[in-house]
Design an enzyme around this catalytic site. Structure first.
Site, PDB file in Angstrom:
ATOM      1  N   LYS A   1      51.216  71.883  14.475  1.00 49.25           N
ATOM      2  CA  LYS A   1      52.053  71.015  13.657  1.00 49.25           C
ATOM      3  C   LYS A   1      51.827  69.569  14.072  1.00 49.25           C
ATOM      4  CE  LYS A   1      55.844  69.602  14.717  1.00 49.25           C
ATOM      5  NZ  LYS A   1      56.500  68.295  15.081  1.00 49.25           N
TER       6      LYS A   1
ATOM      7  N   HIS B   1      43.501  81.393  20.686  1.00 48.74           N
ATOM      8  CA  HIS B   1      44.539  82.362  20.345  1.00 48.74           C
ATOM      9  C   HIS B   1      45.871  82.083  21.030  1.00 48.74           C
ATOM     10  CE1 HIS B   1      41.453  84.229  23.095  1.00 48.74           C
ATOM     11  NE2 HIS B   1      42.409  83.930  23.923  1.00 48.74           N
TER      12      HIS B   1
ATOM     13  N   ASN C   1      39.143  72.466  25.376  1.00 49.99           N
ATOM     14  CA  ASN C   1      39.427  73.895  25.254  1.00 49.99           C
ATOM     15  C   ASN C   1      40.881  74.138  25.644  1.00 49.99           C
ATOM     16  OD1 ASN C   1      38.042  76.782  25.051  1.00 49.99           O
ATOM     17  ND2 ASN C   1      39.546  76.834  26.681  1.00 49.99           N
TER      18      ASN C   1
ATOM     19  N   ALA D   1      44.719  80.459  25.938  1.00 47.89           N
ATOM     20  CA  ALA D   1      45.715  81.319  25.293  1.00 47.89           C
ATOM     21  C   ALA D   1      47.094  81.118  25.901  1.00 47.89           C
ATOM     22  CB  ALA D   1      45.306  82.784  25.436  1.00 47.89           C
TER      23      ALA D   1
ATOM     24  N   ASN E   1      57.329  69.768  22.906  1.00 54.46           N
ATOM     25  CA  ASN E   1      57.356  68.469  22.239  1.00 54.46           C
ATOM     26  C   ASN E   1      58.747  67.992  21.840  1.00 54.46           C
ATOM     27  OD1 ASN E   1      57.071  70.721  20.423  1.00 54.46           O
ATOM     28  ND2 ASN E   1      56.839  69.276  18.747  1.00 54.46           N
ATOM     29  N   TYR E   2      59.766  68.826  21.981  1.00 50.81           N
ATOM     30  CA  TYR E   2      61.103  68.456  21.525  1.00 50.81           C
ATOM     31  C   TYR E   2      62.090  68.642  22.665  1.00 50.81           C
ATOM     32  CZ  TYR E   2      65.330  68.416  18.609  1.00 50.81           C
ATOM     33  OH  TYR E   2      66.559  68.122  18.056  1.00 50.81           O
TER      34      TYR E   2
ATOM     35  N   ARG F   1      52.215  75.831  40.222  1.00 50.48           N
ATOM     36  CA  ARG F   1      52.720  77.201  40.262  1.00 50.48           C
ATOM     37  C   ARG F   1      53.599  77.377  41.494  1.00 50.48           C
ATOM     38  NH1 ARG F   1      46.903  79.454  40.300  1.00 50.48           N
ATOM     39  NH2 ARG F   1      46.193  79.055  38.188  1.00 50.48           N
TER      40      ARG F   1
END
Length: 197
Positions: A81, A93, A107, A110, A116-117, A170
């Site tokens: 979007k 994917h 690149n 997955a 974004n909000y 992480r």
């Protein structure tokens, strides 16, 4: 058109020469597709510009404001979007990109999402040319991932990543020997005490 009876066009859909459209594709308003593009089955596209040689789908959703540059690749179960995808870039994917700008030859792995909000306003994510975003990454906007940067899989990135840097975010993995056995025993005991079935 592989199966014309299953394809829906809006009044203003524009397809270039030698475009291939698979079955069950829906073109909403304001879609243009340039020459030699391929739209694979079960895609939903609206308000998007698709450049020459681009491959989309299957099962992709392109929402308004999407611009795909030449030879870009958007794979299955990808939603985009208000995003510009640079020439030769790939999102293969299971990804959501909203309010993003992606440079050439990047690149996107997955399971990547742009956050974004923030509940009040939309923010932009910039991903530089040649960047590599590892699988299952959350990019918390506003954010700038520099040219040639690499983001390790499973990261939540909330600070800018300089060009040619490696970013990994992480928690430390902890393996507790027999921890699963002890947890199951404890859960069963609580369940039995409450009389759950």
């Amino acid at each position: 058109l592989i199966d014309p009876q299953t394809i829906y066009f809006s009044y203003d859909t524009k397809l270039g020469r030698d475009v291939t459209v698979g079955p069950h594709v829906v073109f909403g308003p304001a879609v243009t597709v340039a020459n030699n593009a391929t739209i694979r089955p079960f895609c939903h596209i609206e308000g998007a510009k698709i450049a020459e040689g681009t491959v989309v789908g299957p099962f992709a959703r392109l929402r308004p404001g999407t611009k795909l540059a030449k030879d870009a690749r958007v794979g299955n179960f990808v939603e985009i979007k208000n995003t510009e995808l640079g020439e030769g870039s790939k999102i293969s994917h299971l990804t959501y990109l909203g309010d993003a700008r992606v440079g050439n030859d990047a690149n996107i792995g997955a399971g990547t999402i742009t956050c974004n909000y923030d509940g009040f306003s939309k923010q932009i994510t910039e991903i530089g040319p040649g960047a590599f975003i590892g699988s299952n990454t959350a990019l918390v906007a506003p954010l700038d991932v520099g040219e040639g940067a690499i983001v390790g899989a499973g990261s939540t990135i909330y600070r800018d990543v300089p060009a040619d840097s490696l970013a990994v975010a992480r928690a430390q993995q902890s393996n507790r020997v027999d921890g699963a056995t002890k947890l199951r025993k404890s859960k069963r005991a609580r369940k039995h005490k409450r009389g759950d079935r």
